[in-house]
Write an enzyme that holds these catalytic residues in place. Sequence first.
Site, PDB file in Angstrom:
ATOM      1  NE  ARG A 111      -6.556  -1.841  -6.595  1.00 42.12           N
ATOM      2  CZ  ARG A 111      -7.625  -1.254  -6.071  1.00 42.12           C
ATOM      3  NH1 ARG A 111      -7.488  -0.138  -5.390  1.00 42.12           N
ATOM      4  NH2 ARG A 111      -8.829  -1.787  -6.203  1.00 42.12           N
ATOM      5  CE  LYS A 175       0.503   2.676  -1.497  1.00 43.35           C
ATOM      6  NZ  LYS A 175      -0.295   2.862  -2.729  1.00 43.35           N
ATOM      7  NE  ARG A 311      -9.252   6.339  -0.822  1.00 45.74           N
ATOM      8  CZ  ARG A 311      -8.695   5.497  -1.697  1.00 45.74           C
ATOM      9  NH1 ARG A 311      -8.640   4.207  -1.387  1.00 45.74           N
ATOM     10  NH2 ARG A 311      -8.205   5.932  -2.828  1.00 45.74           N
TER      11      ARG A 311
END
Length: 315
Positions: A111, A175, A311
């Site tokens: 992204r 992630k 975040r």
Amino acid sequence: MLSLLELLADCQPHSFEKLTALLTLNDEQLFAEIQQLQAQGVQIDTSYGNVKIMPQTALLSAVKIQQVFAQNKVIYRPIIHSTNQLLLANIGRLNKGDICITEHQTAGRGRRGRQWQSPFASLAMFSLIWQVDAHKPLDGLSLVVGMAIYEGLRKLGAKGVMLKWPNDVLLDGRKLAGILIEIANTEEGKINLVIGVGMNVAMPKEENQIDQPWANLNEILPKIDRTLLICTLLEEIFSALNEFEQQGISAEFRQKWLERDAFWGEEVNIITEKETISGIEQGIDERGYLRLAVNNGEQWLSFNGGEVSLRRKIS
């Protein structure tokens, strides 16, 4: 001209003599290229006078994937610039549901243009073409794909997986996978999209340049077969995309998202180009926008995934 990685992509042994001749290199130059690939996480064996890639996992079976998706075209390139880019460049010759898979991307993107690392045969990487009605909103589409990935992983027995708005899949807060959706063009009332997925399966822990906590699927599914993984994820994604075309972001979907939202109810920062906004994450609305409670809940804000980054706030 063929690159060293392309020549080694069959995972068979190649002699130094053959490689130097094909690449018009001397031994010193060949060793330098081998070391460069090794620094990128490609495992290469140079014993017994041969050069051979040692893949992180078994190579993908394009034949099996094609058998599962017999109605679609499956393009397999062991080495590729980018699966998304290949589909975008050939959109006029391909159809809805066509798929591209690879072992290694030389220019994979995440992204907002971020680089996506992909050591040889260590990730599950694929892209597909999809079409939607140009009059219907695309908001929330990356969330739908993320939810489909979650469901596919759950079918395979994965635990500890959660979703991070708008397009990340997490394992124990790190992630695991990312989603990149790009608009190709609009024709005859339809928008052509390319949807790309990259999931860490057996990424080498050493010598990587990833700047955030990340996870491998083999931490919880140590014997996972990437061919089975990709087939399972694609089946769930196709089903979810068809449902999205009919229902959009439904109330049922929003409730499911809350249950799988890694940051729900937590204090977070929303980072825009101009400022950072702190608040309590409150899930998504009917457009798939992130909802944020600020000023002790006296005010509610909504954010589009294309505009901002999310975040967790660190005290």
